[in-house]
Design a protein around this motif. Structure first.
Motif, mmCIF file in Angstrom:
data_model
loop_
_atom_site.group_PDB
_atom_site.id
_atom_site.type_symbol
_atom_site.label_atom_id
_atom_site.label_comp_id
_atom_site.label_asym_id
_atom_site.label_seq_id
_atom_site.Cartn_x
_atom_site.Cartn_y
_atom_site.Cartn_z
ATOM 1 N N ALA A 146 -3.173 -8.788 -0.967
ATOM 2 C CA ALA A 146 -2.570 -8.980 0.518
ATOM 3 C C ALA A 146 -1.967 -7.622 0.804
ATOM 4 N N CYS A 147 -1.606 -6.672 -0.255
ATOM 5 C CA CYS A 147 -1.200 -5.315 0.218
ATOM 6 C C CYS A 147 -2.300 -4.689 0.785
ATOM 7 N N ILE A 169 14.130 -8.639 -9.574
ATOM 8 C CA ILE A 169 13.562 -10.034 -9.082
ATOM 9 C C ILE A 169 12.212 -9.732 -8.646
ATOM 10 N N GLY A 170 11.224 -10.385 -9.137
ATOM 11 C CA GLY A 170 9.724 -10.562 -8.918
ATOM 12 C C GLY A 170 9.763 -11.355 -7.635
ATOM 13 N N VAL A 171 9.168 -10.817 -6.569
ATOM 14 C CA VAL A 171 9.058 -11.409 -5.161
ATOM 15 C C VAL A 171 7.499 -11.355 -4.728
ATOM 16 N N GLY A 172 6.801 -10.806 -5.436
ATOM 17 C CA GLY A 172 5.447 -10.701 -4.771
ATOM 18 C C GLY A 172 5.193 -9.523 -4.007
ATOM 19 N N LEU A 173 4.367 -9.447 -3.077
ATOM 20 C CA LEU A 173 4.175 -8.476 -2.097
ATOM 21 C C LEU A 173 3.711 -8.762 -0.787
ATOM 22 N N GLY A 174 3.441 -9.955 -0.432
ATOM 23 C CA GLY A 174 3.195 -10.424 0.862
ATOM 24 C C GLY A 174 4.470 -11.188 1.442
ATOM 25 N N ALA A 175 3.840 -12.416 1.993
ATOM 26 C CA ALA A 175 5.033 -13.292 2.676
ATOM 27 C C ALA A 175 6.031 -13.729 1.938
ATOM 28 N N PRO A 220 1.409 -4.566 4.624
ATOM 29 C CA PRO A 220 1.819 -4.466 5.942
ATOM 30 C C PRO A 220 3.301 -5.358 5.905
ATOM 31 N N SER A 221 3.841 -5.571 4.844
ATOM 32 C CA SER A 221 5.278 -6.320 4.691
ATOM 33 C C SER A 221 6.106 -5.285 5.343
ATOM 34 N N VAL A 222 6.232 -4.170 5.297
ATOM 35 C CA VAL A 222 7.495 -3.446 5.653
ATOM 36 C C VAL A 222 7.153 -3.226 7.181
#
Length: 341
Positions: free
Chosen positions: A36-37, A164-170, A189-191
């Motif tokens: 997703a990144c 903490i591992g939180v992934g990259l997307g939603a 696009p998360s930023v």
């Protein structure tokens, strides 16, 4: 009756051609460190454009939580190639594990250290992250390396900050908005999604442009690349060249088309519901993509220098960084197709 037989014969002939074509294709599994990144967009777009097939490959993309998980997949044998950040090749060299990048698609890393909206007023610098909870895609991933480098650079002990591992997307956006973490290393696009909802979002460090990358690292710093074990690269010359050709064709396509045209080719689930925000993030990201696919040796040296700051193991390993990448496949593509500059 004759028409029926003719149709059957035609169908069988088409099936034979399809089967022969599939048999001629080499199967390659690519583990992606968070599809997703946008930093990994060229890997996904190559599939959407059919560039892998044109190069004679049957590519299976496996989307994982972060770069460290993608690396584990290759080292464990469930994938052939990683689409992830080059810095893993340098980090693993210190552990005597030989990995080699063969085509680079991100000339900047695009990593952004962002403060959670609820902590905008009390976290104003990297120094304020002491004792805080900071999200990364996955522990041991490039987002984690970046965080540790910034903490060390600002005089903090990385062990004093909870990762903490939180992934990259939603999932990363949700963790930030719900206050599960105090800050996070994120990518687009998360930023841009967060900035769309929080106009006063505080950014502590940004490497989405050349200027910001130079300010953060003191030099060029390559991001995403296709890499694998040296043994796989040496034993799969045909497949490695085909992957390189497909990636070069894709980045050439990116730089000759509009952001709107690129977005139209991406899977709907990656674009998401808010197309305007995705498009804004994509516009921010396009300058990050390489135009040549080649590794700049100075960039590889910069990765080693950065890791040496935060990792005594890397600093003392006497790594020959020139062995962690090769440009021969990009050079070969240039000779045969003229696709690389």
């Amino acid at each position: 009756m004759k028409n029926t037989i003719a149709r059957l014969a035609s169908a069988l002939f088409a099936l034979t051609l399809t089967t022969s074509f599939a048999a001629a294709q080499s199967k390659v599994t690519i583990a992606v460190g968070g599809g997703a990144c946008l930093c990994y967009l060229p890997t996904v777009l190559a599939k959407q454009l059919g560039e892998y097939e044109k190069a004679g490959l049957n590519v299976d993309l496996v989307d994982l939580k972060g770069g460290s998980d993608a690396l584990k997949a290759v080292l464990g044998g469930s994938a052939d190639v990683v689409s992830g950040y080059f810095d893993h090749c340098v980090n693993l060299a210190a552990k005597k594990q030989e990995l080699q990048a063969f085509v680079v698609y991100d000339r900047y890393p695009g990593l952004v250290l962002v403060v959670a909206p609820s902590h905008t007023n009390d976290i104003k610098s990297v120094k304020d992250l002491a004792g805080k909870k900071v999200g990364v895609s996955a522990p041991g991933s490039s987002t984690d390396f970046f965080l540790k480098y910034l903490l060390k650079k600002n005089g903090l002990d990385p062990a004093g900050t909870a990762v903490i591992g939180v992934g990259l997307g939603a999932t990363a956006v949700a963790a930030m908005e719900q206050g599960q973490i105090d800050a996070a290393v994120m990518l687009d696009p998360s930023v841009t999604v967060l900035q769309g909802s929080h106009k006063d979002l505080r950014i502590l460090s940004d490497t989405r442009t050349q200027k910001d990358t130079l300010e953060t690292f003191g030099g060029e710093y390559p991001g995403g690349a296709l890499y694998s074990t040296v043994a796989w690269v040496n034993g799969h010359d045909k497949e490695t060249q085909a992957l390189t050709n497909a990636m070069l064709a894709t980045i050439a396509w990116i730089h000759s088309h509009s952001p709107e045209e690129i977005m139209a080719k991406m899977p709907d689930e990656m674009v998401g519901k808010n197309k305007d925000l995705y498009l804004a993030a994509l516009k921010n990201t396009i300058p990050m993509f390489s135009e040549t696919g080649k590794m700049d040796p100075k960039g590889a040296d910069a990765v080693l220098a950065v890791f040496s700051v935060g990792s005594p193991e890397v600093a003392n390993a006497k790594i020959d960084v020139s062995k962690t990448f090769t440009n021969k496949f990009v050079d070969q593509a240039k000779k045969t197709t003229g696709s690389a500059k």
